[in-house]
Motif scaffolding. Structure first.
Motif: not given
Length: 242
Positions: A78-99
């Motif tokens: 999902x994050x690989x797909x989302x990263x196509x839409x990144x810009x200066x003010x929009x970033x995507x990261x892999x993260x486990x919410x337990x961390x």
């Protein structure tokens, strides 16, 4: 695949998950985001975390409204797909919410029933602690959960949906205090079985979690139009936390 494996780690990372849910209503999601932003009185340039962002549809829309947005999700796919839409003010990261998070936010949004996945209550409590610690002073968090009482009362035990030539046979039941959706289908020449398991949490139970980390409910809403929560009739349980 067994139910013991963390179901979300495998199911959310498949292309089949995205096929099954491709019909999700973007206009409803955008209306919800707009209503939330107005209610929360967020300012342009505020930093928002979309926690469990999937392929980023809410993050992208929030960013279009003028917010700095980070979308975080466990699913690499999902994050690989989302990263196509990144810009200066929009970033995507892999993260486990337990961390824990490495920075603090003006708002943290956990949307469309992305809570209550874990067998151990302490892990759900850890997620709440991380959200609380991830807020700036006067920051606010939103948890958009199902109204489990209404969901169980209206559970559809079995149904089939055919999408893109794949017939998904879906069975729903309550087991060990989880609301379970079992999904069986044949695709690419193989039989597949996946599970979605979300804890049967009503407002009282969630409140015990929140109290344990000293997190306060400011308001509860029952739908995406932000009408007040009613345990018998509301579709959603939307918590505003501070």
């Amino acid at each position: 695949m067994t139910k013991n494996k963390e179901w979300f780690a495998s199911w959310f990372n498949t292309s089949y998950y995205h096929i099954l849910y491709k019909h999700r209503n973007d206009s409803e999601a955008q209306e919800f985001m707009q209503n939330l932003v107005n209610y929360l009185n967020l300012k342009k340039g505020d930093l928002v975390l979309d926690l469990a962002c999937g392929k980023g549809r809410h993050s992208i829309y929030l960013n279009s409204l003028g917010f700095d947005v980070i979308g975080a999700d466990l699913s690499k796919n999902s994050i690989q797909q989302a990263k196509k839409f990144e810009n200066e003010s929009l970033k995507f990261i892999e993260h486990d919410m337990r961390n824990p998070f490495t920075r603090t936010y003006d708002a943290i949004l956990n949307l469309f029933t992305s809570f209550g996945f874990f067998e151990d209550d302490n892990e759900d409590i850890t997620v709440l602690k991380n959200i609380k610690n991830g807020l700036k002073n006067n920051g606010v968090a939103i948890i958009d959960f199902m109204n489990s009482k209404k969901v169980i009362a209206n559970l559809i035990p079995q149904e089939s949906q055919t999408i893109e030539g794949i017939t998904f046979n879906i069975t729903r039941y309550v087991e060990n205090n989880f609301i379970v959706k079992e999904i069986n289908f044949i695709a690419d020449g193989k039989q597949h079985t996946y599970f979605e398991k979300v804890k049967n949490l009503d407002l009282t139970k969630i409140n015990t979690y929140l109290n344990s980390v000293n997190f306060k409910i400011k308001h509860t809403f029952g739908d995406y139009q932000l009408t007040n929560f009613n345990e018998e009739s509301s579709d959603r349980l939307i918590l505003v936390l501070e």
